[in-house]
Design a protein around this motif. Sequence first.
Motif, short mmCIF file in Angstrom:
data_model
loop_
_atom_site.label_atom_id
_atom_site.label_comp_id
_atom_site.label_asym_id
_atom_site.label_seq_id
_atom_site.Cartn_x
_atom_site.Cartn_y
_atom_site.Cartn_z
N GLY A 232 0.82 -1.21 0.00
CA GLY A 232 0.00 0.00 0.00
C GLY A 232 0.85 1.25 0.00
N PHE A 233 1.99 1.21 0.69
CA PHE A 233 2.88 2.37 0.71
C PHE A 233 3.34 2.73 -0.69
N GLY A 234 3.81 1.75 -1.45
CA GLY A 234 4.30 2.02 -2.79
C GLY A 234 3.22 2.60 -3.69
N ALA A 235 1.99 2.10 -3.54
CA ALA A 235 0.88 2.62 -4.35
C ALA A 235 0.51 4.03 -3.95
N GLY A 236 0.46 4.29 -2.63
CA GLY A 236 0.13 5.64 -2.16
C GLY A 236 1.19 6.65 -2.56
N TYR A 237 2.44 6.24 -2.51
CA TYR A 237 3.55 7.12 -2.91
C TYR A 237 3.42 7.47 -4.39
N MET A 238 3.21 6.44 -5.24
CA MET A 238 3.07 6.68 -6.67
C MET A 238 1.87 7.56 -6.97
N ALA A 239 0.76 7.32 -6.28
CA ALA A 239 -0.44 8.14 -6.49
C ALA A 239 -0.16 9.59 -6.13
N GLY A 240 0.58 9.81 -5.03
CA GLY A 240 0.93 11.17 -4.63
C GLY A 240 1.79 11.86 -5.66
N MET A 241 2.75 11.13 -6.24
CA MET A 241 3.62 11.70 -7.28
C MET A 241 2.81 12.09 -8.51
N ILE A 242 1.91 11.20 -8.94
CA ILE A 242 1.08 11.49 -10.12
C ILE A 242 0.19 12.70 -9.86
N HIS A 243 -0.45 12.72 -8.69
CA HIS A 243 -1.34 13.82 -8.35
C HIS A 243 -0.58 15.14 -8.32
N ARG A 244 0.61 15.13 -7.76
CA ARG A 244 1.43 16.34 -7.68
C ARG A 244 1.74 16.86 -9.08
N LYS A 245 2.09 15.96 -10.01
CA LYS A 245 2.41 16.38 -11.37
C LYS A 245 1.19 16.91 -12.09
N ILE A 246 0.04 16.25 -11.90
CA ILE A 246 -1.19 16.69 -12.54
C ILE A 246 -1.60 18.08 -12.03
N ALA A 247 -1.52 18.25 -10.70
CA ALA A 247 -1.95 19.50 -10.09
C ALA A 247 -0.92 20.62 -10.24
N GLY A 248 0.32 20.25 -10.53
CA GLY A 248 1.34 21.25 -10.72
C GLY A 248 1.95 21.79 -9.45
N LYS A 249 1.69 21.12 -8.32
CA LYS A 249 2.31 21.54 -7.05
C LYS A 249 2.25 20.41 -6.04
#
Length: 249
Positions: A232-249
Amino acid sequence: MADVKAILREVQAGRLDIEQASELLQGASTLDYATLDLDRASRTGFPEVVYGAGKQVEQLIGIMERLREHQEVVLVTRVSEEQAQRVLARWPDVQYEKEAGLLIASREPLRPVRDGYVAVVAAGTSDLGVAQEAAWTARCFGSEARVIADVGVAGIHRLFGRLAEIREAAVAVCVAGMEGALPSVLAGLVDIPVIAVPTSVGYGANFGGVSALLSMLNSCSAGVAVVNIDNGFGAGYMAGMIHRKIAGK
């Protein structure tokens, strides 16, 4: 890399002592049993995370103590209840998420720093521990995370009842054991990335999550990426990275 001028200004202002500044300039802090990566946030956008399983409580406390001096957020995964209680006796302000097996030490309350959210979709109630690990990891990353539980394929109408909410997310984490079918179904219904997490939930032929892992790797739906069993950690980390890139911050 370390911002030398910023570190020197912190020393000048009295917010860092010489030893702390030296560690930051070196990008590492060394204990007898660990070498801590203090420069990781500047390289990757997220500070070092501690894997708690297998560590002695004294080691865990020592690592956390040093990281708390340098990091806004210290996240510890795969924590036993015994480890957690010893840490909480030392620092009552540390947050313990028992279901997720996490310890979180944060200087400020966790809050979303970007628009939108991560949907964490759990096939069954038995998958919730891994789902909560993913959700809290994404929250530490600065994302809002919404857990959508018990929407597996055995009663697929339950998924349809939450589909609108999932479709509005920036990215979905999909957690499933047994035969691991849910990510394939979900990815065929949404236009967002789906990060699939196989869990070790299931009977004998589940092989401790291997069956679900292979099902997810063989998904015929596009847009599915797969992490390791119960990660779950690896998935949550990847989701956070993707969301950050999409949102631009």
